[in-house]
Design a protein around this motif. Structure first.
Motif, PDB file in Angstrom:
ATOM      1  N   SER A 141       0.841  -1.184   0.000  1.00  0.00           N
ATOM      2  CA  SER A 141       0.000   0.000   0.000  1.00  0.00           C
ATOM      3  C   SER A 141       0.877   1.236   0.000  1.00  0.00           C
ATOM      4  O   SER A 141       2.077   1.169   0.281  1.00  0.00           O
ATOM      5  N   TYR A 142       0.278   2.358  -0.341  1.00  0.00           N
ATOM      6  CA  TYR A 142       0.989   3.634  -0.290  1.00  0.00           C
ATOM      7  C   TYR A 142      -0.016   4.743   0.034  1.00  0.00           C
ATOM      8  O   TYR A 142      -1.234   4.560  -0.106  1.00  0.00           O
ATOM      9  N   THR A 143       0.501   5.877   0.464  1.00  0.00           N
ATOM     10  CA  THR A 143      -0.321   7.042   0.772  1.00  0.00           C
ATOM     11  C   THR A 143      -0.086   8.108  -0.281  1.00  0.00           C
ATOM     12  O   THR A 143       1.058   8.459  -0.586  1.00  0.00           O
ATOM     13  N   GLY A 144      -1.149   8.621  -0.866  1.00  0.00           N
ATOM     14  CA  GLY A 144      -1.033   9.611  -1.913  1.00  0.00           C
ATOM     15  C   GLY A 144      -0.588  10.966  -1.392  1.00  0.00           C
ATOM     16  O   GLY A 144      -0.771  11.288  -0.205  1.00  0.00           O
ATOM     17  N   ASN A 145      -0.010  11.773  -2.286  1.00  0.00           N
ATOM     18  CA  ASN A 145       0.419  13.122  -1.902  1.00  0.00           C
ATOM     19  C   ASN A 145      -0.237  14.218  -2.738  1.00  0.00           C
ATOM     20  O   ASN A 145       0.052  15.401  -2.552  1.00  0.00           O
ATOM     21  N   GLY A 146      -1.124  13.839  -3.667  1.00  0.00           N
ATOM     22  CA  GLY A 146      -1.841  14.821  -4.461  1.00  0.00           C
ATOM     23  C   GLY A 146      -0.997  15.575  -5.474  1.00  0.00           C
ATOM     24  O   GLY A 146      -1.431  16.588  -6.023  1.00  0.00           O
ATOM     25  N   SER A 147       0.209  15.080  -5.762  1.00  0.00           N
ATOM     26  CA  SER A 147       1.129  15.758  -6.667  1.00  0.00           C
ATOM     27  C   SER A 147       1.349  14.928  -7.922  1.00  0.00           C
ATOM     28  O   SER A 147       1.212  13.699  -7.907  1.00  0.00           O
ATOM     29  N   MET A 148       1.709  15.601  -9.012  1.00  0.00           N
ATOM     30  CA  MET A 148       2.071  14.875 -10.219  1.00  0.00           C
ATOM     31  C   MET A 148       3.359  14.087 -10.022  1.00  0.00           C
ATOM     32  O   MET A 148       3.648  13.160 -10.768  1.00  0.00           O
ATOM     33  N   THR A 149       4.145  14.475  -9.029  1.00  0.00           N
ATOM     34  CA  THR A 149       5.304  13.686  -8.621  1.00  0.00           C
ATOM     35  C   THR A 149       4.887  12.903  -7.383  1.00  0.00           C
ATOM     36  O   THR A 149       5.055  13.348  -6.252  1.00  0.00           O
ATOM     37  N   GLY A 150       4.287  11.746  -7.623  1.00  0.00           N
ATOM     38  CA  GLY A 150       3.703  10.985  -6.530  1.00  0.00           C
ATOM     39  C   GLY A 150       4.694  10.059  -5.856  1.00  0.00           C
ATOM     40  O   GLY A 150       5.905  10.101  -6.122  1.00  0.00           O
ATOM     41  N   PRO A 151       4.187   9.190  -4.998  1.00  0.00           N
ATOM     42  CA  PRO A 151       5.054   8.254  -4.275  1.00  0.00           C
ATOM     43  C   PRO A 151       5.766   7.292  -5.223  1.00  0.00           C
ATOM     44  O   PRO A 151       5.289   7.004  -6.329  1.00  0.00           O
ATOM     45  N   THR A 152       6.900   6.811  -4.776  1.00  0.00           N
ATOM     46  CA  THR A 152       7.625   5.747  -5.470  1.00  0.00           C
ATOM     47  C   THR A 152       7.483   4.467  -4.666  1.00  0.00           C
ATOM     48  O   THR A 152       7.722   4.453  -3.459  1.00  0.00           O
ATOM     49  N   VAL A 153       7.079   3.409  -5.345  1.00  0.00           N
ATOM     50  CA  VAL A 153       6.855   2.114  -4.705  1.00  0.00           C
ATOM     51  C   VAL A 153       7.968   1.161  -5.121  1.00  0.00           C
ATOM     52  O   VAL A 153       8.207   0.972  -6.318  1.00  0.00           O
ATOM     53  N   THR A 154       8.641   0.574  -4.162  1.00  0.00           N
ATOM     54  CA  THR A 154       9.716  -0.378  -4.442  1.00  0.00           C
ATOM     55  C   THR A 154       9.178  -1.797  -4.388  1.00  0.00           C
ATOM     56  O   THR A 154       8.611  -2.218  -3.375  1.00  0.00           O
ATOM     57  N   THR A 155       9.325  -2.515  -5.495  1.00  0.00           N
ATOM     58  CA  THR A 155       8.876  -3.900  -5.563  1.00  0.00           C
ATOM     59  C   THR A 155      10.034  -4.889  -5.618  1.00  0.00           C
ATOM     60  O   THR A 155       9.860  -6.074  -5.342  1.00  0.00           O
ATOM     61  N   GLY A 156      11.217  -4.407  -6.036  1.00  0.00           N
ATOM     62  CA  GLY A 156      12.364  -5.290  -6.200  1.00  0.00           C
ATOM     63  C   GLY A 156      12.466  -5.904  -7.575  1.00  0.00           C
ATOM     64  O   GLY A 156      13.347  -6.729  -7.833  1.00  0.00           O
ATOM     65  N   PHE A 157      11.595  -5.469  -8.490  1.00  0.00           N
ATOM     66  CA  PHE A 157      11.614  -5.953  -9.876  1.00  0.00           C
ATOM     67  C   PHE A 157      10.880  -4.936 -10.728  1.00  0.00           C
ATOM     68  O   PHE A 157      10.220  -4.020 -10.213  1.00  0.00           O
ATOM     69  N   GLN A 158      10.970  -5.093 -12.045  1.00  0.00           N
ATOM     70  CA  GLN A 158      10.227  -4.219 -12.949  1.00  0.00           C
ATOM     71  C   GLN A 158       8.864  -4.835 -13.233  1.00  0.00           C
ATOM     72  O   GLN A 158       8.771  -5.917 -13.818  1.00  0.00           O
ATOM     73  N   PRO A 159       7.796  -4.189 -12.811  1.00  0.00           N
ATOM     74  CA  PRO A 159       6.467  -4.776 -13.004  1.00  0.00           C
ATOM     75  C   PRO A 159       6.065  -4.844 -14.477  1.00  0.00           C
ATOM     76  O   PRO A 159       6.365  -3.934 -15.253  1.00  0.00           O
ATOM     77  N   ARG A 160       5.388  -5.911 -14.818  1.00  0.00           N
ATOM     78  CA  ARG A 160       4.724  -6.012 -16.118  1.00  0.00           C
ATOM     79  C   ARG A 160       3.210  -5.902 -15.960  1.00  0.00           C
ATOM     80  O   ARG A 160       2.485  -5.763 -16.943  1.00  0.00           O
ATOM     81  N   LEU A 161       2.743  -5.994 -14.707  1.00  0.00           N
ATOM     82  CA  LEU A 161       1.316  -5.885 -14.401  1.00  0.00           C
ATOM     83  C   LEU A 161       1.166  -5.143 -13.087  1.00  0.00           C
ATOM     84  O   LEU A 161       1.871  -5.445 -12.114  1.00  0.00           O
ATOM     85  N   ILE A 162       0.265  -4.161 -13.047  1.00  0.00           N
ATOM     86  CA  ILE A 162      -0.059  -3.450 -11.817  1.00  0.00           C
ATOM     87  C   ILE A 162      -1.571  -3.358 -11.686  1.00  0.00           C
ATOM     88  O   ILE A 162      -2.268  -2.930 -12.618  1.00  0.00           O
ATOM     89  N   ILE A 163      -2.076  -3.785 -10.548  1.00  0.00           N
ATOM     90  CA  ILE A 163      -3.476  -3.573 -10.173  1.00  0.00           C
ATOM     91  C   ILE A 163      -3.460  -2.641  -8.967  1.00  0.00           C
ATOM     92  O   ILE A 163      -2.773  -2.919  -7.980  1.00  0.00           O
ATOM     93  N   ALA A 164      -4.193  -1.537  -9.036  1.00  0.00           N
ATOM     94  CA  ALA A 164      -4.213  -0.567  -7.947  1.00  0.00           C
ATOM     95  C   ALA A 164      -5.643  -0.143  -7.674  1.00  0.00           C
ATOM     96  O   ALA A 164      -6.471  -0.018  -8.591  1.00  0.00           O
ATOM     97  N   LYS A 165      -5.917   0.109  -6.381  1.00  0.00           N
ATOM     98  CA  LYS A 165      -7.280   0.495  -5.982  1.00  0.00           C
ATOM     99  C   LYS A 165      -7.213   1.486  -4.826  1.00  0.00           C
ATOM    100  O   LYS A 165      -6.484   1.283  -3.856  1.00  0.00           O
ATOM    101  N   ALA A 166      -7.972   2.565  -4.929  1.00  0.00           N
ATOM    102  CA  ALA A 166      -8.129   3.479  -3.806  1.00  0.00           C
ATOM    103  C   ALA A 166      -8.855   2.744  -2.683  1.00  0.00           C
ATOM    104  O   ALA A 166      -9.889   2.110  -2.913  1.00  0.00           O
TER     105      ALA A 166
END
Length: 231
Positions: A141-166
């Motif tokens: 999970s992550y917390t939004g900052n309302g900016s066009m420069t948003g949070p960076t999420v570290t996964t340890g790999f380059q994603p080929r699929l992302i599912i995200a939900k508020a």
């Protein structure tokens, strides 16, 4: 209809673009079926050999919502008391003991309440379980900052699929992939609509992804979001 000898398809229509996301049982994903008994505290065994970090539950024999558990609900505090609906854009809700019996899943079992979305007497159910695997999949999970420069999420790999939900606010279940592109081709799991054009949402890197959108759907100020990423 999954009757093709070289893959799977629902129908042949050259004018319709289709995409399929395929999982198999492995260290990060398991599929369990059961018949509900309506007894609070029922424990269902699984084969992840890890603690499930996300669970999707759906009655197969009767109509009801997809109920979702995710370790990031309620900001990661007692997430087993909360749930989302996979087929809706609504924010997280407190299900008390009705959905997951207010009991966190373990590396061997997950626990159910009496809700008809998870364990109603006589209903047959499908449960999909997901866990993080180093270098392959990551839930968080992550917390939004309302900016066009948003949070960076570290996964340890380059994603080929992302599912995200508020989670803390309403917003669709966004799904992006490297085949269609992470910036301009948006699908939502909770809608039957086709893909729509969107502004750049995620920038991926060799170690994860960054949010480059200030909309409430993915990056509202101080709002909470959950994600699933796969390499």
């Amino acid at each position: 209809q999954w009757d093709f000898n070289d893959g799977f398809n629902l129908y042949n229509n050259a004018s319709v673009q289709q995409i399929g996301y395929m999982w198999k049982r492995h260290a990060g994903m398991d599929v369990v079926t059961a018949t509900g008994n309506g007894v609070a505290g029922r424990q269902i065994p699984h084969s992840l050999n890890a603690v499930p970090e996300m669970i999707w539950s759906k009655p197969r024999s009767n109509a009801d919502h997809w109920k979702v558990y995710h370790k990031g609900l309620n900001g990661g505090t007692t997430p087993e008391q909360w749930f989302l609906n996979l087929n809706a854009s609504s924010a997280e809700s407190n299900g008390g003991t009705q959905i997951w019996n207010n009991t966190a899943p373990t590396s061997t079992h997950f626990t159910l309440g009496t809700d008809q979305g998870t364990n109603y007497d006589g209903y047959t159910y499908l449960y999909l379980l997901f866990a993080s695997v180093d270098g392959i999949s990551k839930l968080g999970s992550y917390t939004g900052n309302g900016s066009m420069t948003g949070p960076t999420v570290t996964t340890g790999f380059q994603p080929r699929l992302i599912i995200a939900k508020a989670a803390s606010t309403s917003g669709g279940w966004l799904i992006y992939d490297s085949l269609r592109g992470f910036g301009t081709d948006k699908l939502t799991l909770n809608s039957s609509n086709g893909a729509s054009n969107s502004s750049d949402t995620f920038d991926v890197s060799s170690t994860g992804f960054s949010i480059v959108d200030n909309s409430d759907v993915v990056n509202g100020s101080n709002e909470s979001y959950i994600y699933y990423a796969h390499a």
